[in-house]
Motif scaffolding. Sequence first.
Motif, PDB file in Angstrom:
ATOM      1  N   THR A 103       0.900  -1.490   0.028  1.00  0.00           N
ATOM      2  CA  THR A 103      -0.078   0.021  -0.012  1.00  0.00           C
ATOM      3  C   THR A 103       0.684   1.154   0.225  1.00  0.00           C
ATOM      4  N   GLU A 104       1.974   1.492   0.973  1.00  0.00           N
ATOM      5  CA  GLU A 104       2.844   2.529   0.790  1.00  0.00           C
ATOM      6  C   GLU A 104       3.567   2.626  -0.379  1.00  0.00           C
ATOM      7  N   LYS A 105       4.005   1.518  -0.956  1.00  0.00           N
ATOM      8  CA  LYS A 105       4.478   1.531  -2.551  1.00  0.00           C
ATOM      9  C   LYS A 105       3.613   2.382  -3.381  1.00  0.00           C
ATOM     10  N   GLN A 106       2.373   1.815  -3.513  1.00  0.00           N
ATOM     11  CA  GLN A 106       1.232   2.514  -4.327  1.00  0.00           C
ATOM     12  C   GLN A 106       0.953   3.908  -4.044  1.00  0.00           C
ATOM     13  N   ILE A 107       1.050   4.176  -2.782  1.00  0.00           N
ATOM     14  CA  ILE A 107       0.769   5.614  -2.300  1.00  0.00           C
ATOM     15  C   ILE A 107       2.057   6.623  -2.640  1.00  0.00           C
ATOM     16  N   SER A 108       3.213   5.997  -2.679  1.00  0.00           N
ATOM     17  CA  SER A 108       4.310   6.726  -3.088  1.00  0.00           C
ATOM     18  C   SER A 108       4.432   6.875  -4.544  1.00  0.00           C
ATOM     19  N   MET A 109       4.187   5.853  -5.338  1.00  0.00           N
ATOM     20  CA  MET A 109       4.131   6.091  -6.834  1.00  0.00           C
ATOM     21  C   MET A 109       3.144   7.022  -7.359  1.00  0.00           C
ATOM     22  N   SER A 110       1.754   6.922  -6.850  1.00  0.00           N
ATOM     23  CA  SER A 110       0.823   7.770  -7.248  1.00  0.00           C
ATOM     24  C   SER A 110       1.303   9.102  -6.801  1.00  0.00           C
ATOM     25  N   ARG A 111       1.712   9.458  -5.500  1.00  0.00           N
ATOM     26  CA  ARG A 111       2.243  10.794  -5.119  1.00  0.00           C
ATOM     27  C   ARG A 111       2.928  11.298  -6.111  1.00  0.00           C
ATOM     28  N   GLU A 112       4.097  10.865  -6.504  1.00  0.00           N
ATOM     29  CA  GLU A 112       5.004  11.435  -7.425  1.00  0.00           C
ATOM     30  C   GLU A 112       4.413  11.884  -8.905  1.00  0.00           C
ATOM     31  N   SER A 113       3.464  10.755  -9.260  1.00  0.00           N
ATOM     32  CA  SER A 113       2.965  11.022 -10.533  1.00  0.00           C
ATOM     33  C   SER A 113       1.797  12.292 -10.656  1.00  0.00           C
ATOM     34  N   LEU A 114       1.476  12.678  -9.600  1.00  0.00           N
ATOM     35  CA  LEU A 114       0.438  13.894  -9.434  1.00  0.00           C
ATOM     36  C   LEU A 114       0.854  15.077  -9.864  1.00  0.00           C
ATOM     37  N   ARG A 115       2.203  15.165 -10.055  1.00  0.00           N
ATOM     38  CA  ARG A 115       2.945  16.286 -10.106  1.00  0.00           C
ATOM     39  C   ARG A 115       2.575  16.487 -11.811  1.00  0.00           C
ATOM     40  N   SER A 116       1.990  15.607 -12.504  1.00  0.00           N
ATOM     41  CA  SER A 116       1.860  15.683 -13.911  1.00  0.00           C
ATOM     42  C   SER A 116       0.133  16.238 -14.140  1.00  0.00           C
ATOM     43  N   LEU A 117      -0.512  16.505 -13.191  1.00  0.00           N
ATOM     44  CA  LEU A 117      -1.750  16.815 -13.182  1.00  0.00           C
ATOM     45  C   LEU A 117      -1.866  18.642 -12.699  1.00  0.00           C
ATOM     46  N   ASP A 118      -2.795  19.310 -13.141  1.00  0.00           N
ATOM     47  CA  ASP A 118      -3.025  20.716 -12.578  1.00  0.00           C
ATOM     48  C   ASP A 118      -4.312  20.813 -11.859  1.00  0.00           C
ATOM     49  N   ILE A 119      -5.303  20.129 -12.032  1.00  0.00           N
ATOM     50  CA  ILE A 119      -6.631  20.026 -11.266  1.00  0.00           C
ATOM     51  C   ILE A 119      -7.091  18.741 -11.270  1.00  0.00           C
ATOM     52  N   ILE A 120      -7.625  18.245 -10.018  1.00  0.00           N
ATOM     53  CA  ILE A 120      -8.406  17.102  -9.892  1.00  0.00           C
ATOM     54  C   ILE A 120      -9.673  17.480  -9.338  1.00  0.00           C
ATOM     55  N   PHE A 121     -10.823  17.379 -10.224  1.00  0.00           N
ATOM     56  CA  PHE A 121     -12.176  17.331  -9.596  1.00  0.00           C
ATOM     57  C   PHE A 121     -12.842  16.040  -8.961  1.00  0.00           C
ATOM     58  N   MET A 122     -13.049  16.165  -7.680  1.00  0.00           N
ATOM     59  CA  MET A 122     -13.529  15.011  -6.988  1.00  0.00           C
ATOM     60  C   MET A 122     -15.286  14.942  -7.085  1.00  0.00           C
ATOM     61  N   THR A 123     -15.626  13.835  -7.493  1.00  0.00           N
ATOM     62  CA  THR A 123     -17.188  13.654  -7.569  1.00  0.00           C
ATOM     63  C   THR A 123     -17.526  12.682  -6.311  1.00  0.00           C
ATOM     64  N   ARG A 124     -18.560  12.883  -5.503  1.00  0.00           N
ATOM     65  CA  ARG A 124     -19.183  12.127  -4.472  1.00  0.00           C
ATOM     66  C   ARG A 124     -20.460  11.300  -4.869  1.00  0.00           C
ATOM     67  N   PHE A 125     -20.688  10.200  -4.188  1.00  0.00           N
ATOM     68  CA  PHE A 125     -21.940   9.278  -4.493  1.00  0.00           C
ATOM     69  C   PHE A 125     -22.902   9.858  -3.441  1.00  0.00           C
ATOM     70  N   ASN A 126     -24.099   9.994  -4.195  1.00  0.00           N
ATOM     71  CA  ASN A 126     -25.233  10.364  -3.346  1.00  0.00           C
ATOM     72  C   ASN A 126     -26.322   9.491  -3.556  1.00  0.00           C
ATOM     73  N   GLU A 127     -26.715   8.683  -2.214  1.00  0.00           N
ATOM     74  CA  GLU A 127     -27.654   7.677  -2.396  1.00  0.00           C
ATOM     75  C   GLU A 127     -29.150   8.232  -2.741  1.00  0.00           C
ATOM     76  N   ALA A 128     -29.321   9.165  -2.554  1.00  0.00           N
ATOM     77  CA  ALA A 128     -30.737   9.736  -2.728  1.00  0.00           C
ATOM     78  C   ALA A 128     -30.967  10.134  -4.050  1.00  0.00           C
ATOM     79  N   THR A 129     -29.788  10.558  -4.781  1.00  0.00           N
ATOM     80  CA  THR A 129     -30.161  11.100  -6.150  1.00  0.00           C
ATOM     81  C   THR A 129     -29.293  10.559  -7.359  1.00  0.00           C
TER      82      THR A 129
END
Length: 255
Positions: A103-129
């Motif tokens: 898990t830590e290795k995956q987190i480390s690899m992901s963390r470094e790669s995120l330098r290649s993005l400018d914006i991340i938009f996060m969507t959430r799940f809403n059970e009601a809609t």
Amino acid sequence: MRIAFTGTANSGKSTMVKSFLHTWKEYETPTKTYRDVLKEKGLEHSSKTTTETQTAVLDHLIDTIQGRDLKDKIVYDRCPLDAVAYTMWANGKGIEGFTDEFTEKQISMSRESLRSLDIIFMTRFNEATMKVEADGLRDANLEYIKEMDNIFYSLYMQYMVHADADVFYPKGDSPCLILLPDAPQARIDLVQEYVTPEGTMYGEEESILNPDNIEQLETLVAAQADALDSEKKQEELMKQFGIEPEPKFDPYKIN
């Protein structure tokens, strides 16, 4: 600009990518997705995921975003942060192979790669809609979706509270992480507050770091210092009367 949409399955990411491409026609999105990788390799996924699956998905997502220039106009359906969320879920469930080291290795690899993005938009799940749809590559189990949604939200809170802790996000070089509302039109409206009609990021002229805004910056810094001082005094007073302050946010504790 390099933009990604992240979040649990059934939270409307793919719909948002389509809406984004309809609004900002100069953007493109990769033709090959993580879903194609799952199909090609016949890998188990979602609540049946394996370390082989998570390795293949993360590698694909990293390869997809790396090598892109800041001037490129590209939008992604998922990013390395998604792979981390599913790995964290599997680690928490004690699924075979999902050790802390993996898990830590995956987190480390992901963390470094995120330098290649400018914006991340996060969507959430809403059970009601929102409807839960099973298409062969999504897990339709409602409890699983909610658990994943909580993990994604914990990653958002880590960004909001401890972005510079250098755990999930690259210190000093993290993309902007924006939590979107539930309603489709409200999501587009919020995205438009960050992306100009020309497809660039609102920034330099509006930035608090612009020389014209230094006075405003100094005011904010002073206010922040006052707030921290007030918080410290409040904690000392509570301890004086034997009252324990509420615990700080723990990014590793998933509710």
